[in-house]
Design an enzyme around this catalytic site. Structure first.
Site, mmCIF file in Angstrom:
data_model
loop_
_atom_site.group_PDB
_atom_site.id
_atom_site.type_symbol
_atom_site.label_atom_id
_atom_site.label_comp_id
_atom_site.label_asym_id
_atom_site.label_seq_id
_atom_site.Cartn_x
_atom_site.Cartn_y
_atom_site.Cartn_z
ATOM 1 N N LYS A 100 0.990 -1.442 -0.197
ATOM 2 C CA LYS A 100 0.000 -0.086 -0.096
ATOM 3 C C LYS A 100 0.900 1.199 0.072
ATOM 4 O O LYS A 100 0.589 2.040 -0.678
ATOM 5 C CB LYS A 100 -1.365 0.229 1.346
ATOM 6 C CG LYS A 100 -2.134 -0.655 0.847
ATOM 7 C CD LYS A 100 -3.192 -0.287 2.112
ATOM 8 C CE LYS A 100 -4.431 -1.308 2.618
ATOM 9 N NZ LYS A 100 -5.376 -1.600 3.204
ATOM 10 N N LYS B 228 -4.686 -9.739 -7.018
ATOM 11 C CA LYS B 228 -5.597 -10.063 -5.966
ATOM 12 C C LYS B 228 -7.148 -8.422 -7.104
ATOM 13 O O LYS B 228 -6.308 -7.561 -7.401
ATOM 14 C CB LYS B 228 -5.143 -9.331 -5.369
ATOM 15 C CG LYS B 228 -6.346 -9.838 -4.266
ATOM 16 C CD LYS B 228 -5.471 -9.915 -2.530
ATOM 17 C CE LYS B 228 -5.656 -7.959 -2.220
ATOM 18 N NZ LYS B 228 -5.522 -7.936 -1.119
ATOM 19 N N LYS C 1 -11.057 -2.933 -4.154
ATOM 20 C CA LYS C 1 -11.595 -2.579 -4.292
ATOM 21 C C LYS C 1 -10.991 -1.055 -4.814
ATOM 22 O O LYS C 1 -11.361 -0.097 -5.574
ATOM 23 C CB LYS C 1 -12.152 -2.177 -2.936
ATOM 24 C CG LYS C 1 -12.923 -3.304 -1.903
ATOM 25 C CD LYS C 1 -13.009 -2.771 -1.017
ATOM 26 C CE LYS C 1 -13.514 -3.553 0.548
ATOM 27 N NZ LYS C 1 -13.518 -3.753 1.560
HETATM 28 P P1 TYM Z 1 -10.596 -6.362 3.325
HETATM 29 O O1 TYM Z 1 -12.010 -5.606 3.951
HETATM 30 O O2 TYM Z 1 -9.491 -6.120 3.008
HETATM 31 O O3 TYM Z 1 -11.387 -7.631 2.947
HETATM 32 C C1 TYM Z 1 -12.243 -8.328 4.016
HETATM 33 C C2 TYM Z 1 -12.244 -9.487 3.228
HETATM 34 O O4 TYM Z 1 -12.038 -10.153 2.082
HETATM 35 C C3 TYM Z 1 -11.302 -11.350 1.458
HETATM 36 N N1 TYM Z 1 -10.971 -10.976 0.577
HETATM 37 C C4 TYM Z 1 -10.592 -11.883 -0.251
HETATM 38 N N2 TYM Z 1 -10.629 -13.004 -0.313
HETATM 39 C C5 TYM Z 1 -10.158 -13.095 -1.389
HETATM 40 N N3 TYM Z 1 -9.897 -12.728 -2.798
HETATM 41 C C6 TYM Z 1 -10.160 -11.131 -2.476
HETATM 42 N N4 TYM Z 1 -9.272 -11.218 -4.173
HETATM 43 C C7 TYM Z 1 -10.188 -10.811 -1.271
HETATM 44 N N5 TYM Z 1 -10.146 -9.051 -1.543
HETATM 45 C C8 TYM Z 1 -10.612 -9.210 -0.351
HETATM 46 C C9 TYM Z 1 -10.251 -10.339 2.451
HETATM 47 O O5 TYM Z 1 -8.960 -11.504 3.189
HETATM 48 C C10 TYM Z 1 -11.152 -10.504 4.341
HETATM 49 O O6 TYM Z 1 -11.105 -11.806 4.800
HETATM 50 N N6 TYM Z 1 -7.548 -6.297 7.449
HETATM 51 C C11 TYM Z 1 -9.143 -6.832 7.257
HETATM 52 C C12 TYM Z 1 -10.024 -6.953 7.917
HETATM 53 C C13 TYM Z 1 -9.894 -6.576 9.311
HETATM 54 C C14 TYM Z 1 -10.445 -7.991 10.175
HETATM 55 C C15 TYM Z 1 -9.678 -7.718 11.364
HETATM 56 C C16 TYM Z 1 -10.138 -9.302 9.800
HETATM 57 C C17 TYM Z 1 -9.658 -6.178 10.480
HETATM 58 N N7 TYM Z 1 -9.615 -6.094 11.206
HETATM 59 C C18 TYM Z 1 -10.135 -8.944 12.474
HETATM 60 C C19 TYM Z 1 -9.809 -10.412 10.414
HETATM 61 C C20 TYM Z 1 -10.066 -10.128 11.659
HETATM 62 C C21 TYM Z 1 -9.266 -6.113 5.756
HETATM 63 O O7 TYM Z 1 -8.592 -5.047 5.049
HETATM 64 O O8 TYM Z 1 -10.176 -6.649 4.981
#
Ligand code: TYM
Length: 337
Positions: free
Chosen positions: A116, A200, A203
C-alpha cells in the site's frame, strides 16, 4: 494455546468502496457456515478505513452498505454479533496496549503495508503502519479462537498470534489470550482481477472491469465476464493444467465456489469448451447467486435508521463480551482502576 478457550469466531471487513466477489467468496460465505456452529462476531472495521484519506460522508454510507451486505448474504444479527468497530472503545484501548507489545521489526515485515505504501512510506499515516496491531486487538478483545479470512489476511492473523503469545509471556499469564487460527477455505480464497490473472481482485483497482461488485446488475456482470482476460486455448481436462493459466484458473475457481463443486468437477463438465461458452454459464450462475443479495441490500438500505439500530444493538453486545477481557487486561498490565 487456544485449546482451553471457548471457540469464538471473529472477522471484519473495511467499509471502503464496493464489496466484490473476492470479499464474498473469500470471507462472507465462510462466515455464514460458521454462524450455525459457533458464537460469531462480525465487525465493520470503520477505524481501519480511516488509515487512508477518506470522506466522512462516504464512510458512513459505506459502513451501512457493508452491514447491509452482511445481512443480505445471510448473517443473522440475532445469531451473530454485527457492529461497527468505532462504537466499541475496547478495540482502540487494546490496540494501544498491543502497540507496546508488538515490535517495529514485526511490522516492518508486513507485506500489505509495503504494497500500500510503495515508495511513499514516509508520507503514510502512522495508523496505516500499525493497522495490523488494531486488527490483533479486534480479534483478541473477544479472545477469538478462529478468524475466517481470505488468503491476503493470513500474515496479519499470524501477527495476532505472535502478539498474543508475547503478551502472555511478557506478563507471565500463559493461557491469557488464545492463539487465533486463520480459517482460509474453499476454492476461492484468493480471487484474482478479471483483467490480470496475477493481481488480486481489489476495491482499490482503478478499473471497475477488474471486479464484480456485489451490487452489479445482471448486464454489468455478463459484460464484465465477457471482457475478462483469457488465453486462446479451450478449457483443459485436468486441474493441473490450470497452474500455468492464471486467468482460466480464476474463472474456474469462481464457478467452483458458487456451484459448490471441486475445480476438477467443473472441468469435467466444461473440458474442451471455448471460453465464450463457459463465460456465459459462469455469468448465469453468478447472477443467479448475487442478484437476490443485491436486491435484499437495496431493501435494507432504504431504511438506514434500522441498520443503525442493528449496529447499536450489536455494539452493546460486543461491549459486554469484551468488558470482562479488558478488565483483566488492565489488571494484568498494572493499570489502577
Ligand atoms: P478487507 O476489507 O480488505 O477484506 C475483507 C475480507 O475479504 C477478503 N478478500 C478476499 N478474499 C479472496 N479474494 C480476494 N481478492 C479478496 N479481497 C479481499 C479478505 O481476506 C478479508 O477476509 N484487515 C482486514 C479487515 C479486518 C479483519 C480484522 C479481518 C480488520 N480487523 C480482524 C479479520 C479479523 C481487511 O482489510 O479486509
Amino acid at each position: 494455546m487456544s485449546g482451553s478457550h471457548e471457540p469464538l469466531v471473529f472477522s471484519g471487513m473495511q467499509p471502503t468502496g464496493n464489496l466484490h466477489l473476492g470479499n464474498y467468496l473469500g470471507a462472507i460465505r465462510n462466515w455464514l457456515k460458521l454462524q450455525q456452529q459457533y458464537r460469531c462476531v462480525y465487525c465493520v472495521v470503520d477505524m481501519h478505513a480511516i488509515t487512508v484519506d477518506h470522506d466522512p460522508k462516504a464512510l458512513a454510507q459505506a459502513t451501512r452498505e457493508v452491514t447491509a451486505a452482511y445481512i443480505a448474504s445471510g448473517i443473522d444479527p440475532k445469531t451473530s454479533i454485527i457492529f461497527n468497530q468505532s462504537q466499541v472503545a475496547a478495540h482502540a484501548e487494546l490496540a494501544w496496549i498491543f502497540n507496546c507489545v508488538a515490535r517495529v521489526g514485526w511490522l516492518n515485515r508486513m507485506t500489505q503495508f509495503k504494497e500500500k505504501a510503495g515508495k511513499n512510506r514516509e508520507a503514510m499515516s502512522v495508523g496505516l503502519y500499525t493497522y495490523p496491531v488494531l486488527m490483533a486487538a479486534d480479534i483478541l478483545a473477544y479472545r477469538a479462537t478462529h478468524v475466517p479470512v481470505g488468503d491476503d489476511q493470513k500474515q496479519h492473523v499470524e501477527l495476532a498470534r505472535d502478539i498474543a503469545q508475547k503478551f502472555n509471556n511478557d506478563f507471565g499469564v500463559p493461557d491469557f489470550f488464545p492463539a487465533p487460527e486463520p480459517i482460509i477455505t474453499g476454492p476461492a480464497t484468493r480471487v484474482m482481477s478479471l483483467r490480470d490473472g496475477t493481481a488480486k481482485m481489489s476495491k482499490s483497482d482503478p478499473s471497475d472491469n477488474s471486479r464484480i461488485n456485489l451490487t452489479d446488475d445482471a448486464d454489468t456482470i455478463a459484460q464484465k465476464f465477457k471482457r475478462a482476460k483469457t488465453d486462446p486455448h479451450p478449457l483443459p481436462e485436468a486441474e493441473e493444467e490450470l497452474a500455468a493459466r492464471p486467468e482460466a484458473d480464476n474463472l474456474i475457481s469462481i464457478y467452483a465456489a458458487f456451484a459448490e463443486k471441486a475445480k476438477q468437477a467443473v472441468l469435467d463438465e466444461f473440458k474442451g469448451a471455448q471460453f465464450s461458452t463457459f463465460k456465459g454459464a459462469l455469468s448465469e450462475l453468478v447472477v443467479a447467486k448475487l442478484s437476490p443479495i443485491a436486491s435484499e441490500m437495496r431493501r435494507l438500505l432504504a431504511d438506514p435508521a434500522e441498520i443503525d439500530r442493528i449496529l447499536r444493538d450489536g455494539a452493546e453486545k460486543a461491549r459486554a463480551t469484551a468488558a470482562p477481557v479488558m478488565a483483566e487486561v488492565r489488571r494484568v498490565v498494572g493499570f489502577v482502576s
